[in-house]
Design an enzyme around this catalytic site. Structure first.
Site, PDB file in Angstrom:
ATOM      1  N   ALA A  25      35.348  43.492  32.546  1.00 57.43           N
ATOM      2  CA  ALA A  25      34.940  44.352  33.239  1.00 57.43           C
ATOM      3  C   ALA A  25      34.096  45.030  32.219  1.00 57.43           C
ATOM      4  CB  ALA A  25      35.998  45.353  34.227  1.00 57.43           C
TER       5      ALA A  25
ATOM      6  N   VAL B  29      41.846  39.389  29.598  1.00 59.00           N
ATOM      7  CA  VAL B  29      40.386  39.156  29.632  1.00 59.00           C
ATOM      8  C   VAL B  29      39.581  39.600  31.529  1.00 59.00           C
ATOM      9  CG1 VAL B  29      38.846  36.466  30.434  1.00 59.00           C
ATOM     10  CG2 VAL B  29      40.410  36.429  28.723  1.00 59.00           C
ATOM     11  N   ASP B  30      39.754  39.716  32.544  1.00 60.52           N
ATOM     12  CA  ASP B  30      39.190  40.002  33.431  1.00 60.52           C
ATOM     13  C   ASP B  30      38.971  41.943  33.142  1.00 60.52           C
ATOM     14  OD1 ASP B  30      41.478  38.519  34.593  1.00 60.52           O
ATOM     15  OD2 ASP B  30      40.109  38.876  36.634  1.00 60.52           O
ATOM     16  N   LEU B  31      40.162  42.447  32.631  1.00 61.13           N
ATOM     17  CA  LEU B  31      39.722  43.500  32.115  1.00 61.13           C
ATOM     18  C   LEU B  31      38.149  43.816  30.993  1.00 61.13           C
ATOM     19  CD1 LEU B  31      43.555  45.117  31.285  1.00 61.13           C
ATOM     20  CD2 LEU B  31      41.406  45.834  33.249  1.00 61.13           C
TER      21      LEU B  31
END
Length: 222
Positions: free
Chosen positions: A22, A17-19
């Protein structure tokens, strides 16, 4: 996560989810730059982890919004295609995954495995039937695949245009030329590039920065 009452939700092995957030932010910044170029006006962009996660739900969200279906834990199985995403093991206990997306591919799979009776059965004749009867179908495929060699099976599946692949560990992945092309190297360290497309500009990436190497330069920019 793992299926059944004995199973439990499973954390993804990477901060996916962070990727995704981003990438959403990168696209928003590019659009803001385009807007500035076209209109002279800047923009403030904001991305949350929650919004990025929800936007990635794709077919799972569609199933809920259209039909009210609440997805259940199924391991790697696909909820509406079968056999698709299921992990099988060959006679040497090596994992293989199938992505059989059409009736013709299923018939080819059955022929390769010597399981023509599965292809001819009305219970598995269509994807809808295979999904409805997956608890009967998957054990039979598991048994058939456990009697063959993975490499030979994959070779025959590729020849018949049946999507499938070997599941590889990290060491095996980074032995491939595709993965090696993603590795950034300098004299002191190794890193993984986050630009996965090819192009002239992409080949001119700078070396990996050391810890705090550019701090002063960044903080003293006008």
């Amino acid at each position: 996560g793992s299926p059944g009452k004995a199973g439990c939700p499973t954390k993804m092995p990477v901060a996916l989810v962070d990727l995704l957030a981003a990438h959403q932010l990168k696209e928003a910044i590019l659009l803001a730059l385009l807007q500035r170029h076209q209109t002279g006006e800047g923009a403030h962009v904001h991305v949350s982890l929650m919004a990025a996660a929800v936007s990635s739900l794709a077919n799972q969200a569609t199933g809920y919004l259209v039909a009210g279906h609440v997805p259940q834990r199924m391991g790697s199985d696909h909820p509406s295609i079968c056999p698709y995403g299921t992990v099988f093991y060959d006679q040497d206990d090596l994992p293989i995954i199938l992505a059989v997306g059409s009736d013709a591919q299923f018939r080819s799979l059955c022929k390769i495995l010597g399981q023509d009776e599965l292809a001819n059965s009305e219970r598995f004749a269509s994807n809808e039937q295979r999904v409805a009867n997956r608890q009967e179908l998957l054990p039979r495929l598991t048994s058939a695949i456990s009697e063959v060699k993975r490499d030979q099976l994959l070779k025959e599946l590729r020849r018949s245009k049946v999507p499938a692949g070997a599941i590889a560990d990290m060491a095996t992945v980074f032995k491939t030329k595709e993965a090696q092309a993603m590795v950034l190297r300098d004299a002191k360290m190794l890193g993984l590039r986050q630009v996965a497309w090819d192009g002239h500009q992409c080949q001119r990436l700078t070396k990996l920065p050391g810890f705090g190497e550019n701090t002063w330069e960044i903080l003293t920019q006008d």
